[in-house]
Design an enzyme around this catalytic site. Sequence first.
Site, PDB file in Angstrom:
ATOM      1  N   ASP A 160       5.976  -1.221  -1.820  1.00 52.00           N
ATOM      2  CA  ASP A 160       4.754  -1.533  -1.076  1.00 52.00           C
ATOM      3  C   ASP A 160       3.510  -1.282  -1.908  1.00 52.00           C
ATOM      4  O   ASP A 160       2.519  -2.019  -1.795  1.00 52.00           O
ATOM      5  CB  ASP A 160       4.690  -0.710   0.210  1.00 52.00           C
ATOM      6  CG  ASP A 160       5.386  -1.408   1.372  1.00 52.00           C
ATOM      7  OD1 ASP A 160       5.593  -2.631   1.277  1.00 52.00           O
ATOM      8  OD2 ASP A 160       5.734  -0.730   2.353  1.00 52.00           O
ATOM      9  N   HIS A 205      20.643  -8.633   2.848  1.00 47.53           N
ATOM     10  CA  HIS A 205      21.937  -7.997   3.072  1.00 47.53           C
ATOM     11  C   HIS A 205      22.953  -8.415   2.013  1.00 47.53           C
ATOM     12  O   HIS A 205      23.795  -7.617   1.592  1.00 47.53           O
ATOM     13  CB  HIS A 205      22.463  -8.372   4.468  1.00 47.53           C
ATOM     14  CG  HIS A 205      21.976  -7.446   5.537  1.00 47.53           C
ATOM     15  ND1 HIS A 205      22.223  -7.641   6.866  1.00 47.53           N
ATOM     16  CD2 HIS A 205      21.249  -6.301   5.467  1.00 47.53           C
ATOM     17  CE1 HIS A 205      21.679  -6.660   7.567  1.00 47.53           C
ATOM     18  NE2 HIS A 205      21.079  -5.847   6.739  1.00 47.53           N
ATOM     19  N   GLU A 224       2.088   4.813  -0.724  1.00 48.22           N
ATOM     20  CA  GLU A 224       2.430   3.391  -0.885  1.00 48.22           C
ATOM     21  C   GLU A 224       1.240   2.477  -0.584  1.00 48.22           C
ATOM     22  O   GLU A 224       1.382   1.260  -0.568  1.00 48.22           O
ATOM     23  CB  GLU A 224       3.622   3.028   0.011  1.00 48.22           C
ATOM     24  CG  GLU A 224       3.494   3.500   1.446  1.00 48.22           C
ATOM     25  CD  GLU A 224       4.804   3.388   2.222  1.00 48.22           C
ATOM     26  OE1 GLU A 224       5.703   2.656   1.777  1.00 48.22           O
ATOM     27  OE2 GLU A 224       4.918   4.040   3.269  1.00 48.22           O
ATOM     28  N   ARG A 251      12.798   9.968   6.422  1.00 47.95           N
ATOM     29  CA  ARG A 251      11.525   9.297   6.692  1.00 47.95           C
ATOM     30  C   ARG A 251      11.416   8.984   8.177  1.00 47.95           C
ATOM     31  O   ARG A 251      12.357   8.475   8.786  1.00 47.95           O
ATOM     32  CB  ARG A 251      11.423   8.002   5.882  1.00 47.95           C
ATOM     33  CG  ARG A 251      10.075   7.301   6.005  1.00 47.95           C
ATOM     34  CD  ARG A 251       9.994   6.089   5.103  1.00 47.95           C
ATOM     35  NE  ARG A 251      10.891   5.024   5.517  1.00 47.95           N
ATOM     36  CZ  ARG A 251      11.107   3.922   4.809  1.00 47.95           C
ATOM     37  NH1 ARG A 251      10.513   3.764   3.631  1.00 47.95           N
ATOM     38  NH2 ARG A 251      11.921   2.979   5.246  1.00 47.95           N
ATOM     39  N   CYS A 296      10.690   6.571  -4.910  1.00 46.54           N
ATOM     40  CA  CYS A 296      11.868   6.134  -4.164  1.00 46.54           C
ATOM     41  C   CYS A 296      11.947   4.616  -4.026  1.00 46.54           C
ATOM     42  O   CYS A 296      12.764   4.090  -3.279  1.00 46.54           O
ATOM     43  CB  CYS A 296      11.892   6.784  -2.779  1.00 46.54           C
ATOM     44  SG  CYS A 296      10.488   6.350  -1.737  1.00 46.54           S
TER      45      CYS A 296
END
Length: 588
Positions: free
Chosen positions: A471, A205, A447, A348, A518
């Site tokens: 990933d 974060h 991925e 997604r 992405c």
Amino acid sequence: MSSLTNPSFSIHGVAVSSGIAIGQAHLVSNALLEVVHYQLPKHLIETEIDRFSEAIATVKTELEQINHSLRKNAPAELSAFVGTHLMMLEDKSLTEIPKDIIRNEQCNAEWAIKLQMDDIVEQFEQIEDVYFRERKQDVVQVVERIIKALLGHPSQLSTEQQMSAVSQERKLILVAHDISPADAIQFKQHNFAAFITDVGGVTSHTAILARSLNIPSIVALQRARDLINDGELIIVDGHLGIVIVSPSKEILAEYKLRQDQWELEQQKLKRIKSTKAVTIDGVSIDLLANIEVPEDVAAVKLAGATGIGLYRTEFLFMNRHDTPDEEEQFVAYKAVAEAMKGAPVTIRTLDLGADKQANSDTAVNCANPALGLRAIRLCLSEPQIFHTQLRALLRASHFGNIKILIPMLCTLSELRQTKLLLERAKQSLRKESLPFDENIALGGMIEIPAAAINAEAFANELDFLSIGTNDLIQYTLAIDRTDDSVAHLYNPLHPSILKLISMTIKAGAKLGKQVSVCGEMAGDPRFTKLLLGMGLQQLSMHPSHILSIKQQVLHSQLAELKMQARKVLGLTDIEKIELSLIKFNQIH
């Protein structure tokens, strides 16, 4: 202190937000290190529990005041992160269980909350997914704030510290073990120039917040707080991930020049906001944005993105003890679709796992969650939850240009089951005469190496493909990039990674299907020309990266890039690929 008595040295970490900051170090105490354990007599137990409750109330008040003080034009991430911490203060695992520990062990409140934090963090450590494992830092940050309240530590900069920085005409640079979003917001309001922390990763974060505020930031410095003195002059190089402590006059002069050049470049980038992303030889490139909450749309528009390439819906499911119903999801998806006014919005489907369900009380233990029941696997095993989300997505598609993206596809069987469930959701809406886009596009995330190798088969049954490089790299190289012992091996330029990306792009081109990237690679200017040369014409990234990527596009000539990309793909040595990339990026 002069450089003669305190020689200049540098510390290396992970750069998470570009830029250069020069200023005075402000060290923030790590309250967790100050916690001691002591026994209490029975007659003081209830008093100690009251002290704990008062600390919780104090922290709630602090966070609410911070939230209310945010400007209307502040990045959406600020309010979202503070809101997450406020929600944690409603969780019994942090507010009630420590009281039981105080009663059962007759210990002080600081020790009780730290014991409970350690237990929660241990559960998070079992999560293999990088992004969700790093959410343990939110728990640590909230607990540290509670402990500071218990210890009577101030949460803000003192007036003396603020005046010291102003009188010396130096900006403050926060040096901490870790920084909570709430602390960062407060420090930003006090001439705060940069963040540097001992811990953290590119998806923490703190990193996301730093990028949204365009503040130079470096994490994973390990011992910065131990090595830097309070008030010491430091330089934060957010490009290279280097902190220079007590720089010499020569180094300081060099970095002031670099800082001026960087700021000038940032001003120049703003001029191309309304310029279309077109290569020198006239090929249009789609630059899309990744978002996490509907409020992020403001940043998408500000950056001049042509649409949303990835909307992560799992944020609707997190930090709660229930799952969002159809109406709540529909409202969120509809808001984004309408706000984008016909521009593409790729949403997604739920990318949670059995190890990180909405309700942690019912979470299923998994020996290796990254390889277990997660993403589309979990959705197919929980068809009612999936059905609810698909109905919400379809209903929202009536109000904009929505596309559905399926994460972590591995087999065609999974895809066909998904298509069957999508058709059932459509049938249920038809029966209720609820409108939706009958021709809504369905795409798949590439991925997993198995999916990339079989990309042509997936492209044959899907409308588009989206490569999740984060990933894909981890699964291909068997590397956890948050593990310091192997993080240096995490390399997007590994020849196997480039081959898998190339295979996917070629599969899409052969069947006339759009392919995008992405992951983090999409927002890194170092890789833009290589990806374009490999045939990619759509990239999706954090909104703050769009202008720097657009600049690369405007200086690209595809004919030349494609020829050079073929040479790079023919290399088998990472070092040679890295050297080749330097030359590659000099092509105009």
